[in-house]
Design a protein around this motif. Structure first.
Motif, PDB file in Angstrom:
ATOM      1  N   GLY A  66       5.882   3.321  73.042  1.00 41.98           N
ATOM      2  CA  GLY A  66       4.465   3.099  73.285  1.00 41.98           C
ATOM      3  C   GLY A  66       3.583   4.303  73.078  1.00 41.98           C
ATOM      4  N   ASN A  67       2.327   4.002  72.811  1.00 45.90           N
ATOM      5  CA  ASN A  67       1.325   5.021  72.523  1.00 45.90           C
ATOM      6  C   ASN A  67       0.652   5.517  73.796  1.00 45.90           C
ATOM      7  OD1 ASN A  67       1.724   4.688  69.686  1.00 45.90           O
ATOM      8  ND2 ASN A  67       0.482   2.841  69.777  1.00 45.90           N
ATOM      9  N   TYR A  68      -0.326   4.755  74.293  1.00 47.66           N
ATOM     10  CA  TYR A  68      -1.094   5.126  75.479  1.00 47.66           C
ATOM     11  C   TYR A  68      -1.383   6.628  75.439  1.00 47.66           C
ATOM     12  CZ  TYR A  68      -0.106   0.455  77.232  1.00 47.66           C
ATOM     13  OH  TYR A  68      -0.031  -0.907  77.385  1.00 47.66           O
ATOM     14  N   ASN A  69      -2.224   7.009  74.496  1.00 48.02           N
ATOM     15  CA  ASN A  69      -2.465   8.422  74.223  1.00 48.02           C
ATOM     16  C   ASN A  69      -2.885   9.212  75.453  1.00 48.02           C
ATOM     17  OD1 ASN A  69      -1.892   8.397  71.360  1.00 48.02           O
ATOM     18  ND2 ASN A  69      -3.704   7.106  71.186  1.00 48.02           N
ATOM     19  N   ARG A  70      -3.581   8.571  76.373  1.00 46.60           N
ATOM     20  CA  ARG A  70      -4.019   9.286  77.572  1.00 46.60           C
ATOM     21  C   ARG A  70      -2.852   9.703  78.472  1.00 46.60           C
ATOM     22  NH1 ARG A  70      -4.858   3.970  77.919  1.00 46.60           N
ATOM     23  NH2 ARG A  70      -4.444   2.824  79.829  1.00 46.60           N
ATOM     24  N   THR A  71      -1.656   9.172  78.225  1.00 49.70           N
ATOM     25  CA  THR A  71      -0.496   9.534  79.044  1.00 49.70           C
ATOM     26  C   THR A  71       0.291  10.706  78.455  1.00 49.70           C
ATOM     27  OG1 THR A  71       1.011   7.988  77.922  1.00 49.70           O
ATOM     28  CG2 THR A  71      -0.243   7.139  79.828  1.00 49.70           C
ATOM     29  N   ARG A  72      -0.174  11.290  77.375  1.00 48.52           N
ATOM     30  CA  ARG A  72       0.569  12.390  76.750  1.00 48.52           C
ATOM     31  C   ARG A  72       0.919  13.536  77.694  1.00 48.52           C
ATOM     32  NH1 ARG A  72      -2.329  13.270  71.038  1.00 48.52           N
ATOM     33  NH2 ARG A  72      -3.413  11.325  71.339  1.00 48.52           N
ATOM     34  N   PRO A  73       0.032  13.935  78.609  1.00 49.08           N
ATOM     35  CA  PRO A  73       0.418  15.020  79.518  1.00 49.08           C
ATOM     36  C   PRO A  73       1.694  14.711  80.311  1.00 49.08           C
ATOM     37  CG  PRO A  73      -1.949  14.665  79.629  1.00 49.08           C
ATOM     38  CD  PRO A  73      -1.383  13.542  78.803  1.00 49.08           C
ATOM     39  N   VAL A  74       1.964  13.438  80.559  1.00 54.18           N
ATOM     40  CA  VAL A  74       3.184  13.053  81.276  1.00 54.18           C
ATOM     41  C   VAL A  74       4.327  12.835  80.298  1.00 54.18           C
ATOM     42  CG1 VAL A  74       4.259  11.301  82.751  1.00 54.18           C
ATOM     43  CG2 VAL A  74       1.900  12.016  83.176  1.00 54.18           C
ATOM     44  N   LYS A  75       4.119  11.966  79.327  1.00 58.64           N
ATOM     45  CA  LYS A  75       5.233  11.554  78.467  1.00 58.64           C
ATOM     46  C   LYS A  75       5.681  12.628  77.489  1.00 58.64           C
ATOM     47  CE  LYS A  75       2.724   9.161  74.793  1.00 58.64           C
ATOM     48  NZ  LYS A  75       2.704   7.971  73.970  1.00 58.64           N
ATOM     49  N   TRP A  76       4.801  13.537  77.101  1.00 67.14           N
ATOM     50  CA  TRP A  76       5.192  14.571  76.142  1.00 67.14           C
ATOM     51  C   TRP A  76       5.510  15.906  76.800  1.00 67.14           C
ATOM     52  CZ3 TRP A  76       1.753  14.015  71.128  1.00 67.14           C
ATOM     53  CH2 TRP A  76       2.066  12.806  70.514  1.00 67.14           C
ATOM     54  N   ARG A  77       5.455  15.947  78.121  1.00 71.07           N
ATOM     55  CA  ARG A  77       5.748  17.202  78.820  1.00 71.07           C
ATOM     56  C   ARG A  77       7.163  17.679  78.519  1.00 71.07           C
ATOM     57  NH1 ARG A  77       5.605  15.895  84.420  1.00 71.07           N
ATOM     58  NH2 ARG A  77       3.392  15.595  84.094  1.00 71.07           N
ATOM     59  N   ASN A  78       8.129  16.763  78.584  1.00 64.07           N
ATOM     60  CA  ASN A  78       9.530  17.138  78.384  1.00 64.07           C
ATOM     61  C   ASN A  78      10.193  16.399  77.227  1.00 64.07           C
ATOM     62  OD1 ASN A  78       9.622  18.907  80.696  1.00 64.07           O
ATOM     63  ND2 ASN A  78       9.552  17.059  81.937  1.00 64.07           N
ATOM     64  N   VAL A  79       9.403  15.736  76.395  1.00 63.50           N
ATOM     65  CA  VAL A  79       9.978  14.958  75.298  1.00 63.50           C
ATOM     66  C   VAL A  79      10.622  15.888  74.263  1.00 63.50           C
ATOM     67  CG1 VAL A  79       7.929  14.842  73.787  1.00 63.50           C
ATOM     68  CG2 VAL A  79       9.528  12.924  73.880  1.00 63.50           C
ATOM     69  N   ASP A  80      11.719  15.434  73.688  1.00 65.38           N
ATOM     70  CA  ASP A  80      12.386  16.202  72.634  1.00 65.38           C
ATOM     71  C   ASP A  80      11.905  15.792  71.252  1.00 65.38           C
ATOM     72  OD1 ASP A  80      14.300  17.590  74.358  1.00 65.38           O
ATOM     73  OD2 ASP A  80      15.199  15.608  74.654  1.00 65.38           O
ATOM     74  N   LEU A  81      11.699  14.494  71.075  1.00 70.06           N
ATOM     75  CA  LEU A  81      11.429  13.949  69.756  1.00 70.06           C
ATOM     76  C   LEU A  81      10.377  12.853  69.849  1.00 70.06           C
ATOM     77  CD1 LEU A  81      12.334  13.654  66.719  1.00 70.06           C
ATOM     78  CD2 LEU A  81      13.991  11.971  67.535  1.00 70.06           C
ATOM     79  N   VAL A  82       9.385  12.908  68.964  1.00 72.31           N
ATOM     80  CA  VAL A  82       8.398  11.846  68.826  1.00 72.31           C
ATOM     81  C   VAL A  82       8.580  11.259  67.438  1.00 72.31           C
ATOM     82  CG1 VAL A  82       5.944  11.256  68.693  1.00 72.31           C
ATOM     83  CG2 VAL A  82       6.750  12.856  70.448  1.00 72.31           C
ATOM     84  N   VAL A  83       8.849   9.962  67.397  1.00 72.59           N
ATOM     85  CA  VAL A  83       9.048   9.261  66.134  1.00 72.59           C
ATOM     86  C   VAL A  83       7.827   8.388  65.878  1.00 72.59           C
ATOM     87  CG1 VAL A  83      10.493   7.643  64.844  1.00 72.59           C
ATOM     88  CG2 VAL A  83      11.545   9.246  66.474  1.00 72.59           C
ATOM     89  N   TRP A  84       7.145   8.675  64.781  1.00 75.49           N
ATOM     90  CA  TRP A  84       5.948   7.938  64.407  1.00 75.49           C
ATOM     91  C   TRP A  84       6.317   6.910  63.340  1.00 75.49           C
ATOM     92  CZ3 TRP A  84       1.671  10.519  61.008  1.00 75.49           C
ATOM     93  CH2 TRP A  84       0.690   9.581  60.684  1.00 75.49           C
ATOM     94  N   VAL A  85       6.215   5.634  63.674  1.00 71.61           N
ATOM     95  CA  VAL A  85       6.465   4.558  62.718  1.00 71.61           C
ATOM     96  C   VAL A  85       5.149   4.325  61.967  1.00 71.61           C
ATOM     97  CG1 VAL A  85       7.239   2.184  62.384  1.00 71.61           C
ATOM     98  CG2 VAL A  85       8.178   3.550  64.273  1.00 71.61           C
ATOM     99  N   ASP A  86       5.123   4.749  60.715  1.00 73.33           N
ATOM    100  CA  ASP A  86       3.895   4.776  59.924  1.00 73.33           C
ATOM    101  C   ASP A  86       4.068   3.999  58.621  1.00 73.33           C
ATOM    102  OD1 ASP A  86       1.319   5.473  59.049  1.00 73.33           O
ATOM    103  OD2 ASP A  86       2.052   7.285  58.067  1.00 73.33           O
ATOM    104  N   TYR A  87       4.264   2.708  58.748  1.00 75.59           N
ATOM    105  CA  TYR A  87       4.341   1.867  57.560  1.00 75.59           C
ATOM    106  C   TYR A  87       2.920   1.600  57.055  1.00 75.59           C
ATOM    107  CZ  TYR A  87       9.204   1.034  58.886  1.00 75.59           C
ATOM    108  OH  TYR A  87      10.523   1.187  59.209  1.00 75.59           O
ATOM    109  N   GLY A  88       2.804   1.160  55.814  1.00 71.23           N
ATOM    110  CA  GLY A  88       1.506   0.892  55.212  1.00 71.23           C
ATOM    111  C   GLY A  88       0.724  -0.180  55.955  1.00 71.23           C
ATOM    112  N   PHE A  89      -0.582  -0.235  55.673  1.00 68.26           N
ATOM    113  CA  PHE A  89      -1.463  -1.161  56.372  1.00 68.26           C
ATOM    114  C   PHE A  89      -1.050  -2.615  56.162  1.00 68.26           C
ATOM    115  CE2 PHE A  89      -5.242  -3.899  56.409  1.00 68.26           C
ATOM    116  CZ  PHE A  89      -5.614  -3.742  57.736  1.00 68.26           C
ATOM    117  N   ALA A  90      -0.771  -3.001  54.925  1.00 63.12           N
ATOM    118  CA  ALA A  90      -0.444  -4.405  54.631  1.00 63.12           C
ATOM    119  C   ALA A  90       0.813  -4.841  55.381  1.00 63.12           C
ATOM    120  CB  ALA A  90      -0.273  -4.610  53.129  1.00 63.12           C
ATOM    121  N   ARG A  91       1.822  -3.986  55.383  1.00 61.37           N
ATOM    122  CA  ARG A  91       3.061  -4.334  56.085  1.00 61.37           C
ATOM    123  C   ARG A  91       2.838  -4.416  57.594  1.00 61.37           C
ATOM    124  NH1 ARG A  91       8.914  -1.217  55.931  1.00 61.37           N
ATOM    125  NH2 ARG A  91       9.785  -2.382  57.659  1.00 61.37           N
ATOM    126  N   THR A  92       2.109  -3.450  58.135  1.00 63.61           N
ATOM    127  CA  THR A  92       1.845  -3.433  59.576  1.00 63.61           C
ATOM    128  C   THR A  92       1.049  -4.670  59.992  1.00 63.61           C
ATOM    129  OG1 THR A  92       1.901  -1.007  59.585  1.00 63.61           O
ATOM    130  CG2 THR A  92       0.817  -2.082  61.451  1.00 63.61           C
TER     131      THR A  92
END
Length: 194
Positions: A66-92
């Protein structure tokens, strides 16, 4: 290993997150399940942050979907890896429409205990439409995540950008091999690892 899977609604982040969690045999955590309450009521930010912090602290390893960008201070504090699924617009967009149709057709409860189900009206004919949300946020999410990957504030995080199905397969194989050896990083063999 602590992993956050991000991407526009409909991109396939939940599918990838569940798969990685299953392959590594570590807990899968869904942000939407933490956020949504009955009758499509959201959780206030303070309560969401607290719920997220407690959930992440309850286990050493996890895959957070999940995204919920406002939660980054919590979720990314100790995260090791962030995987961004970035398929094209038509496929998404196609995936978002297909998923919305399936959910509305089957009237499946999305998060246990909430009673929240997609409907054709909600998915296709309302301002709360997930399809409209996908259309509105696809470009801005790409800009945000590209900026995040360059942001010195997140230098402690390893980012992987998935743009093809093969990238996802390569990532899963690499993560599984590294995890079985007891080493979380580096993730190798993926051309989109930054």
């Amino acid at each position: 290993m602590k992993i956050n899977i991000i991407g526009t609604s409909g991109s396939g982040k939940s599918t990838l997150a569940r798969r990685i969690a299953a392959e590594l045999a570590i807990p899968y955590i869904e942000m939407d399940r933490l956020y949504w309450r009955p009758n499509w009521q959201g959780t206030e930010d303070d309560a969401l942050w607290s719920r997220l912090e407690n959930t992440l602290a309850a286990t050493e390893d996890w895959v957070l979907d999940g995204n919920y960008n406002r939660t980054r201070p919590v979720k990314w504090r100790n995260v090791d890896l962030v995987v961004w699924v970035d398929y094209g617009f038509a496929r998404t967009l196609y995936q978002a429409v297909s998923r919305a149709f399936r959910r509305a057709w089957h009237k499946q409860e999305l998060w246990p205990g909430t009673g929240n189900c997609e409907s054709f009206r909600r998915s296709f004919f309302s301002r709360e439409s997930i399809i409209i949300w996908t259309i509105k946020t696809w470009r801005s999410n790409r800009e945000r995540y590209e900026a995040d990957m360059r942001n010195p504030q997140y230098d402690h995080i390893r980012f992987v950008r998935i743009t093809r199905r093969q990238d996802a397969e390569t990532l899963i194989a690499s993560l599984k091999a590294q995890y079985e050896k007891g080493f979380a990083f580096p993730v190798s063999g993926n051309p989109n690892v930054n």
